[in-house]
Enzyme design. Structure first.
Site, short mmCIF file in Angstrom:
data_model
loop_
_atom_site.label_atom_id
_atom_site.label_comp_id
_atom_site.label_asym_id
_atom_site.label_seq_id
_atom_site.Cartn_x
_atom_site.Cartn_y
_atom_site.Cartn_z
N ASN A 245 33.64 52.20 53.14
CA ASN A 245 34.63 53.26 54.20
C ASN A 245 34.80 52.28 55.72
OD1 ASN A 245 35.16 56.00 56.01
ND2 ASN A 245 37.18 54.93 55.17
N CYS B 94 36.87 54.03 48.69
CA CYS B 94 36.59 52.89 48.79
C CYS B 94 35.03 53.18 48.92
CB CYS B 94 36.53 51.32 49.00
SG CYS B 94 36.18 51.40 50.92
N ASP C 113 36.30 44.49 46.23
CA ASP C 113 35.33 44.37 47.24
C ASP C 113 35.66 43.34 47.92
OD1 ASP C 113 33.21 44.89 49.08
OD2 ASP C 113 32.08 45.56 48.15
N CYS D 199 36.31 48.89 54.90
CA CYS D 199 37.34 47.53 54.48
C CYS D 199 38.10 48.48 53.46
CB CYS D 199 36.04 46.29 53.30
SG CYS D 199 34.84 45.63 54.13
N ARG D 200 38.45 48.06 52.09
CA ARG D 200 39.82 48.96 51.82
C ARG D 200 40.43 49.58 52.21
NH1 ARG D 200 36.58 47.34 45.90
NH2 ARG D 200 34.78 48.53 47.52
N SER D 201 39.14 50.91 52.58
CA SER D 201 40.29 52.54 52.08
C SER D 201 40.56 52.06 53.59
CB SER D 201 39.42 53.23 51.67
OG SER D 201 38.09 53.39 52.46
P1 4NP Z 1 34.41 48.27 51.35
O1 4NP Z 1 33.60 47.04 51.03
O2 4NP Z 1 33.91 49.84 50.42
O3 4NP Z 1 35.42 47.69 50.48
O4 4NP Z 1 34.12 49.14 52.20
C1 4NP Z 1 32.35 47.18 51.45
C2 4NP Z 1 31.58 47.77 53.00
C3 4NP Z 1 30.31 47.75 52.62
C4 4NP Z 1 29.34 47.37 51.57
C5 4NP Z 1 29.85 47.98 50.60
C6 4NP Z 1 31.23 47.24 50.37
N1 4NP Z 1 28.12 47.81 51.76
O5 4NP Z 1 27.17 47.36 50.77
O6 4NP Z 1 27.91 47.94 53.46
#
Ligand code: 4NP
Length: 173
Positions: free
Chosen positions: A25, A22, A140, A27-29
């Site tokens: 890295n 994702c 997200d 939350c989702r993945s």
């Molecule tokens: P992820 O979510 O892609 O599911 O891990 C996010 C976590 C952090 C950020 C964006 C999306 N960020 O902009 O820091």
């Protein structure tokens, strides 16, 4: 189903190697990694799988998953202990399948691929959603509330179960 998934070859003498990706890295993945690992463990199939996750963004390298995602996953009996890292060119060789969560991840993963073969391994998570799924990507949750995290976990649980079933059948052929 994409042509890649229809034609994917999985060596029965080696584990199935899956990399979830994702943006951050955190939350989702890592949640997908923990959920698929849980499905695999419940099926006593750990010897046949290698599961990891990575991000395309650099902001959270070295960190545990987001505390909100960890607490929502824990309520479902899943501990998330992955340490955030960025995808590398070696990952495109090492893994059989590289799964992105949304269209932006997919474009970025194809752009970063070091070879045509590597780019062909990139698949969107929605390929594994049940037909009844209410979304066609994994949104997200970073700027969302509790419902955003629950929605992601619901989508991932459905997709990971279907992925386990589909890839296990292909691996055993
Ligand atoms: P992820 O979510 O892609 O599911 O891990 C996010 C976590 C952090 C950020 C964006 C999306 N960020 O902009 O820091």
């Amino acid at each position: 189903m994409t042509d890649f998934l229809r034609n994917i070859m999985l060596d029965p003498t080696r584990p199935i190697r899956v990399l979830f990706v994702c943006l951050g890295n955190i939350c989702r993945s890592p949640a997908a990694e923990g959920i698929l690992r849980d499905v695999v463990e419940r099926n006593s199939a750990s010897a046949f799988w290698e599961i990891d996750s990575a991000g395309t963004g650099h902001w959270h390298i070295g960190q545990l998953p987001d505390p909100r995602m960890r607490s929502h996953a824990r309520r479902r009996g899943i501990e998330l202990t992955h340490i955030c890292r960025v995808i590398t060119t070696d990952d495109y060789d090492r893994f059989d399948i590289i799964i992105g969560m949304d269209r932006t991840n997919i474009s970025e993963l194809r752009r970063l691929a070091p070879s045509i073969e590597g780019a062909r391994k990139v698949v969107e998570m929605r390929e594994f959603f049940s037909p009844s799924a209410t979304y066609d990507y994994v949104p997200d949750p970073y700027y969302e509330g509790h419902e955003g995290f629950e929605l992601v976990l619901d989508l991932l649980e459905d997709a990971c179960q279907n992925m386990y079933d589909t890839l296990t059948k292909i691996h055993q052929q």
